[in-house]
Design an enzyme around this catalytic site. Structure first.
Site, mmCIF file in Angstrom:
data_model
loop_
_atom_site.group_PDB
_atom_site.id
_atom_site.type_symbol
_atom_site.label_atom_id
_atom_site.label_comp_id
_atom_site.label_asym_id
_atom_site.label_seq_id
_atom_site.Cartn_x
_atom_site.Cartn_y
_atom_site.Cartn_z
ATOM 1 C CE LYS A 141 -3.782 -2.442 2.240
ATOM 2 N NZ LYS A 141 -4.450 -2.857 3.479
ATOM 3 C CD GLN A 179 -3.543 -4.603 6.511
ATOM 4 O OE1 GLN A 179 -3.579 -3.536 5.930
ATOM 5 N NE2 GLN A 179 -4.041 -5.709 5.987
ATOM 6 C CG ASP A 196 -9.730 -0.162 5.546
ATOM 7 O OD1 ASP A 196 -9.444 -0.623 4.429
ATOM 8 O OD2 ASP A 196 -9.024 -0.321 6.561
HETATM 9 N N1 GUN Z 1 -7.041 -6.914 6.103
HETATM 10 C C1 GUN Z 1 -7.444 -7.605 5.019
HETATM 11 N N2 GUN Z 1 -8.086 -6.781 4.156
HETATM 12 C C2 GUN Z 1 -8.053 -5.553 4.713
HETATM 13 C C3 GUN Z 1 -8.538 -4.279 4.275
HETATM 14 O O1 GUN Z 1 -9.150 -4.099 3.227
HETATM 15 N N3 GUN Z 1 -8.284 -3.252 5.142
HETATM 16 C C4 GUN Z 1 -7.644 -3.417 6.330
HETATM 17 N N4 GUN Z 1 -7.486 -2.349 7.103
HETATM 18 N N5 GUN Z 1 -7.210 -4.577 6.744
HETATM 19 C C5 GUN Z 1 -7.409 -5.634 5.929
#
Ligand code: GUN
Length: 290
Positions: free
Chosen positions: A52, A96, A119
């Site tokens: 990311k 995350q 998110d």
């Molecule tokens: N863990 C797995 N997918 C995601 C996501 O889309 N966002 C976040 N913050 N954690 C994740």
């Protein structure tokens, strides 16, 4: 043989739109900013967080990576979120998932300013999705799946869609997006207590697999010609590889691709889309906040 849906190619299209939007924002003195918070040392999460941040750098989005130790307290995470909420250089905040067990993830998500919740996990954004209010943030993975369906020209209106999995990150928002006005699919959400799952899936014109179980969806779950979107990214032990594991989806790709009309590979399907849509959401946040 199924058409292979090229997530990398569609993601590149989304990212090229992002580049144009970023240039336009920068010409107005706004540089989009994303903060990515990782609590603990989960190896898969480390990979996701790094990719990311790397994508932000490629596009010219300002990013901040915050790594907190696996002993971090709830209060420390909340303090980090409060600082980022108040930081004018940060438009998007992502913590995350999954965090270590001492962390109450729901409380963390509620502490994020909904205007920075790229998110789309905050209750305000969940409500906006259900209400079909376009000012909210849609979770990146299901938004990416919708974009893939669009890119390959799959008709969702009137289609039978079966979503396997009911998580807040994928299954539930995916179902809402598919049934929303404009998409107009007839949606069934299946999960671990669903009876006759193979039979339910066989009704589907579109299957979205998001259960987190390697190769769970077999050929006998799939109607000939159906579109299969595989959200799973599972690490399965494989001593023949250098890393000692290989990645596989929730779909038994080899056998299902013989029967489906179109299918996403793992890797190279949904994965690249999730990051691309995160960049889109960050730009949307920057545009709204300024
Ligand atoms: N863990 C797995 N997918 C995601 C996501 O889309 N966002 C976040 N913050 N954690 C994740």
């Amino acid at each position: 043989m199924a058409t292979i849906i090229d997530g990398k190619k569609v993601a590149a299209e989304v990212l090229s739109e992002c580049s144009e939007e970023i240039a336009e924002l920068k010409s107005r003195g706004i540089t989009p900013g994303l903060a990515v918070v990782l609590v603990g040392e989960d190896p898969a999460s480390q990979v996701y967080v790094n990719s990311k941040v790397r994508k932000c750098a490629e596009l010219g989005i300002h990013s901040e990576k915050i790594i907190l130790s696996k002993q971090t307290t709830q209060e420390e995470v909340l303090e980090t979120v409060a600082r980022l909420n108040a930081d004018p250089a940060i438009h998007g905040i992502l913590v995350q998932s999954p965090p270590p067990p001492q962390i109450d993830e729901e409380a963390i998500v509620r502490a994020i300013d909904p205007a920075k919740d790229v998110d789309g996990f905050h209750p305000e954004n969940v409500a906006k999705l259900a209400l079909e209010d376009p000012t909210g943030f849609v979770p990146c993975t299901p938004a990416g799946c919708m974009r893939l369906l669009e890119a390959v020209g799959v008709e969702t209106a009137g289609a039978e869609a079966v979503v396997v999995g009911r998580s807040m990150i994928v299954g539930k928002p995916m179902a809402l997006l598919l049934m929303a006005r404009g998409s107009d699919a007839t949606v069934t959400v299946a999960h671990s207590r669903t009876k006759n799952l193979a039979e339910v899936c066989r009704r589907a014109d579109i299957i979205v697999a998001a259960v987190g179980i390697p190769e769970f969806i077999r050929a006998d779950f799939v109607k000939a010609g159906a579109t299969v979107i595989d959200v799973g990214i599972n690490r399965v032990e494989d001593q023949s590889t250098k890393r000692g594991y290989r990645l596989c989806g929730d779909v038994a790709y080899d056998e299902v691709s013989e029967k489906a009309g179109a299918i996403t590979p793992v890797p190279g399907g949904v994965g690249p889309m999730t990051i691309a849509l995160l960049m889109k959401n960050t730009i949307k946040a920057a545009r709204a906040i300024g």
